[in-house]
Enzyme design. Structure first.
Site, PDB file in Angstrom:
ATOM      1  CG  HIS A   1       7.667  -4.035   3.666  1.00 46.30           C
ATOM      2  ND1 HIS A   1       7.195  -4.850   4.677  1.00 46.30           N
ATOM      3  CD2 HIS A   1       6.559  -3.474   3.105  1.00 46.30           C
ATOM      4  CE1 HIS A   1       5.880  -4.775   4.727  1.00 46.30           C
ATOM      5  NE2 HIS A   1       5.470  -3.948   3.785  1.00 46.30           N
ATOM      6  CD1 TRP A   2       8.319  -3.918  -1.033  1.00 46.02           C
ATOM      7  CD2 TRP A   2       9.793  -2.800  -2.283  1.00 46.02           C
ATOM      8  NE1 TRP A   2       7.776  -2.696  -1.301  1.00 46.02           N
ATOM      9  CE2 TRP A   2       8.652  -1.986  -2.065  1.00 46.02           C
ATOM     10  CE3 TRP A   2      10.846  -2.311  -3.045  1.00 46.02           C
ATOM     11  CZ2 TRP A   2       8.559  -0.695  -2.590  1.00 46.02           C
ATOM     12  CZ3 TRP A   2      10.756  -1.029  -3.564  1.00 46.02           C
ATOM     13  CH2 TRP A   2       9.617  -0.232  -3.338  1.00 46.02           C
TER      14      TRP A   2
ATOM     15  NE  ARG B   1       5.305   3.128  -5.519  1.00 51.29           N
ATOM     16  CZ  ARG B   1       5.528   2.145  -4.626  1.00 51.29           C
ATOM     17  NH1 ARG B   1       6.276   1.107  -4.940  1.00 51.29           N
ATOM     18  NH2 ARG B   1       4.967   2.193  -3.435  1.00 51.29           N
TER      19      ARG B   1
ATOM     20  N   GLY C   1       0.768  -1.237   0.000  1.00 55.56           N
ATOM     21  CA  GLY C   1       0.000   0.000   0.000  1.00 55.56           C
ATOM     22  C   GLY C   1       0.798   1.286   0.000  1.00 55.56           C
TER      23      GLY C   1
ATOM     24  CG  ASN D   1       4.766  -6.775  -0.215  1.00 55.01           C
ATOM     25  OD1 ASN D   1       5.171  -5.759  -0.766  1.00 55.01           O
ATOM     26  ND2 ASN D   1       5.290  -7.201   0.910  1.00 55.01           N
TER      27      ASN D   1
END
Length: 269
Positions: free
Chosen positions: A248-249, A171, A24, A92
Site C-alpha cells: 500500500h506504500w 506510530r 489514514g 495516498n
C-alpha cells in the site's frame, strides 16, 4: 467547521505547487508517509506536505461530516490562505480520496492527480469487504495496543524490513493519544453517517477532467488491485501503473521508480 491544518513546506515558491496528502492509518502524518520523498519533489515543485485533519500536528476534531468532504474543505481553506490558485495533488489512500473529492468539488483548482491506492475511488470487484487492512485498522481502534498497530503496519507493505521497531514506536505513540483516538473514531463514524454517499467517489469518477495517474501495489492488502479496475475505466484521462512486489506504500517500497514515474507524469507537457 474551521480546521487548522499543519503542513511542511519545501522547494521554491516560484514553482508550481504540489500538495502531498498522506494515508489514514493510526499515527500517520505527512512526514511519516513522505519524509524521504519530499526533498526529491522539492527540486521541481513548491511542496506542501499536509497533516490531514485528525493527524500529525493538525486539529483533531471529535465530530465532523463525511471525511473526504470535510478534509477537502479544510484543504481549500489552506490553499486560500496561502493564495494558491491551483495545485497538483499527490495522495495516498485516505489522502487520495481527499484529493479526488477536492478535484470534484473545486474544478480547475486541482491540477494533475497522483493517486496511490486511493480510498473511496476504488471499488473491489473480486476482493471481499472489508479488506484485511480495514479489519486490522478496526481491530486497533477497538484495542489500541502496540501489538495491534504492528499487525496493521505489517500488512501495509510487501517488504517487511520497512516495518522497524522505531517506526512502530513512532506510530503507536502518535496514535495512542486521546485526541488521536477520538479523531479516528470520528473518521470511522463519518463513513456510515447520513452523508456516507459522499465517500463513494467511484460513482462520480466520470466527472474528473484532470489527468490522473493511478498507482497500485500488486500486493496491496488495504485497497486491493481489483479496486483500480472501475476507476481506470471511468476516469476519462486516467492511466494505471502497477508495481509488483509492492503493498500500500508505493512511495516507500518502490521509492526511486515511484519518484521517477510521478515526476515524469507531473512535469511532462
Amino acid at each position: 467547521m474551521s480546521v487548522r491544518l499543519h503542513y511542511h513546506e519545501a522547494g521554491t515558491g516560484n514553482a508550481e505547487t504540489l500538495v502531498m496528502l498522506h494515508g489514514g492509518g493510526p499515527g500517520a502524518s505527512a512526514l511519516s508517509n513522505f519524509r524521504a520523498n519530499i526533498p526529491v519533489f522539492a527540486k521541481s515543485f513548491r511542496v506542501l506536505a499536509v497533516d490531514m485533519p485528525g493527524y500529525g500536528q493538525s486539529d483533531k476534531p471529535a465530530e465532523h461530516d463525511q471525511y473526504f468532504s470535510f478534509a477537502s474543505r479544510a484543504l481549500k481553506d489552506l490553499l486560500d490562505s496561502l493564495e494558491v490558485e491551483q495545485a497538483h495533488i499527490l495522495g495516498n489512500s485516505l489522502g487520495g480520496g481527499t484529493a479526488v473529492r477536492f478535484a470534484l468539488d473545486n474544478g480547475k483548482r486541482a491540477g494533475r492527480l497522483v493517486l496511490m491506492g486511493p480510498g473511496g475511488l476504488s471499488l473491489n470487484v473480486f476482493s471481499p469487504d472489508p479488506t484485511e487492512g480495514v479489519r486490522k485498522l478496526s481491530a486497533f481502534a477497538r484495542t489500541p495496543t502496540r501489538e495491534k498497530i504492528e499487525e496493521f503496519l505489517r500488512i501495509m507493505v510487501f517488504d517487511q524490513s520497512l516495518i522497524t521497531e522505531e517506526l512502530i514506536d513512532e506510530r503507536f505513540e502518535a496514535a495512542r493519544q486521546p485526541e488521536s483516538l477520538r479523531a479516528m473514531a470520528a473518521l470511522g463514524k463519518s463513513f456510515s453517517g447520513p452523508d456516507f454517499e459522499q465517500g463513494m467517489l467511484w460513482r462520480e469518477a466520470y466527472r474528473l477532467r484532470q489527468r490522473v495517474l493511478l498507482v497500485w501495489g500488486r500486493e496491496d492488502r488495504v485497497n486491493p488491485l481489483d479496486g483500480a479496475l472501475l476507476a481506470t475505466k471511468l476516469i476519462p484521462r486516467a492511466q494505471l501503473h502497477v508495481f509488483g512486489g509492492c503493498g500500500h506504500w508505493a512511495q516507500l517500497e518502490k521509492f526511486d521508480e515511484f519518484n521517477r514515474l510521478a515526476l515524469d507524469f507531473l512535469t511532462e507537457a
